[in-house]
Design an enzyme around this catalytic site. Sequence first.
Site, short mmCIF file in Angstrom:
data_model
loop_
_atom_site.label_atom_id
_atom_site.label_comp_id
_atom_site.label_asym_id
_atom_site.label_seq_id
_atom_site.Cartn_x
_atom_site.Cartn_y
_atom_site.Cartn_z
N LYS A 81 0.55 -1.34 -0.01
CA LYS A 81 -0.05 0.05 0.09
C LYS A 81 0.85 1.33 0.05
CE LYS A 81 -3.83 1.69 3.09
NZ LYS A 81 -4.58 1.88 3.90
N SER A 156 -9.99 2.18 3.32
CA SER A 156 -9.31 2.22 1.95
C SER A 156 -7.45 1.68 1.16
CB SER A 156 -7.89 3.30 2.34
OG SER A 156 -7.25 2.75 3.88
N SER A 180 -9.78 -1.03 7.03
CA SER A 180 -9.42 -0.73 5.35
C SER A 180 -8.80 -2.05 4.84
CB SER A 180 -8.77 0.38 5.62
OG SER A 180 -8.77 1.61 5.49
N1 GLN Z 1 -12.75 3.99 6.40
C1 GLN Z 1 -12.69 3.92 7.83
C2 GLN Z 1 -12.48 5.65 7.57
O1 GLN Z 1 -12.54 6.04 6.52
C3 GLN Z 1 -11.69 3.14 8.37
C4 GLN Z 1 -10.34 3.61 7.10
C5 GLN Z 1 -9.40 2.55 7.19
O2 GLN Z 1 -8.89 1.53 7.71
N2 GLN Z 1 -7.61 3.54 7.26
O3 GLN Z 1 -11.21 6.15 8.49
#
Ligand code: GLN
Length: 487
Positions: A81, A156, A180
């Site tokens: 990532k 994400s 994410s």
């Molecule tokens: N979807 C969640 C957010 O927008 C989690 C994102 C993540 O785990 N980085 O914060």
Amino acid sequence: MADELYFQTIASLSDRLAEKELSSVELTKAVIARTQAVESQVDAFNSFDAEDALAQAAASDARREAGEILGPLDGIPVGLKDVIAVENQPLTASSKMLADFVSPYDATVTQNLKKAGAVIWGRLNLDEFAMGSSTENSATKKTTNPWDRTCVPGGSSGGSAAAVSAGQAIASLGSDTGGSIRQPAAFCGVVGMKPTYGLVSRYGLIAFASSLDQIGPFAHTVEDAAIMLQSIAGYDVKDSTSYRASIPDYRAELSQRKGPWKLGIPQEYFGEGLDPEVNEAVEKAIAYYREQGCEIKEVSLPHTKYCLDAYYVIATAEASSNLSRYDGIRYGHRSKDAKDVEDMYFKSRGEGFGEEVKRRIMLGTYVLSSGYYDAYYLRAQKVRTLIRQDFIKAYEEVDALITPTAPTPAFKLGAKVDPLALYLCDIYTIGANLAGLPGISLPCGFASSGLPIGLQLIGQPFEEANLLSIAHSYEQAHEWRNSHPHI
Ligand code: GLN
């Protein structure tokens, strides 16, 4: 199609490499060719360097020739990532703020993968600074779901999930702050695991919410996730929140821990908003465990209804503080037309950050501001303790919890424009982050639309060996791992 090299597991590829039936250069070439063939459809990568990957693969082959094999990851192409630092490689967080940034050092996980001989392959797309659940907040591009290109891959870590699903990397790393890793794994039909907070070093991970962030693997199988976790887990002097836990041999434990386990079904995770097909697939998985002689118990996590609220206060507060370092001075985007220093801060941040990141910084700054700190931030921290206590209480009776990973399969690109609608996607994953617990998502079927469905198991702190074994038992008894998207 499933015979293609790029859809094979680390476990089988490492055997073939050991038998010298295959070289790392051949394997890496197959993954590069696959990436080039499908990337215009998937858009999983922010960048890749084929020459560099082939040089790493050649080094792995040379080691093997010399009889020096570093382990099962030696010679296997692994994607990262684009928030995980690799020395002398771009590191963008899918943000304009870091569009031209090149990392001067390796993250600890990158170092660990290199020590294990993995071929570091490509920087994978994400929601800007990991804020989102669909990868649509990326400033770089929109990644699509390999199972249906009109759908999101989740987020994400959408690029990390889509790349493994589409055969563009054999495995990958993502980060999970509120889901994410697990949610995109569910949407893309692969395995994704968030370790216990503190098991994996965060050094060299671009920080979003430091008390929640954890790095973890994506892979085709639970065994491969165990191999990946083995290489990245462990104490690191450079991360003061990393934990001195003794690390078992996760892969070996898979065949030793056979249950039967006591498994809890948290009633709060099966209520309103849960798609009936997801519910049915998860119910079937529960039935499987019951048939295996596991004791299945209903449990209650009564503070679940406060998870989202607590998360969006704590995560934004920490983000507003972490992202204050992007000031246009030290590194990152600097506005070209600033009049003075203050104007430069203002314009650099205004131009560099996207809308969702700005929304979070504003929210976070607000909940930390004097007068509101006690009402929001402090209260959210207290609620967080209650949420953790719910889990600890449940674990007096059960070894792990079974839930859906996400309320629905992948949704259409552009379908969730309202930020609140997107925040609701994380309802089943956020609890594990707030409580610091390990969680894994693995495929448990398909919806009638053909989209994959994910099963989530949440384990006790630092009991990854148990969690992986529980997941492995289900996976071995089912065929889901042999299905791949047709692209
Ligand atoms: N979807 C969640 C957010 O927008 C989690 C994102 C993540 O785990 N980085 O914060």
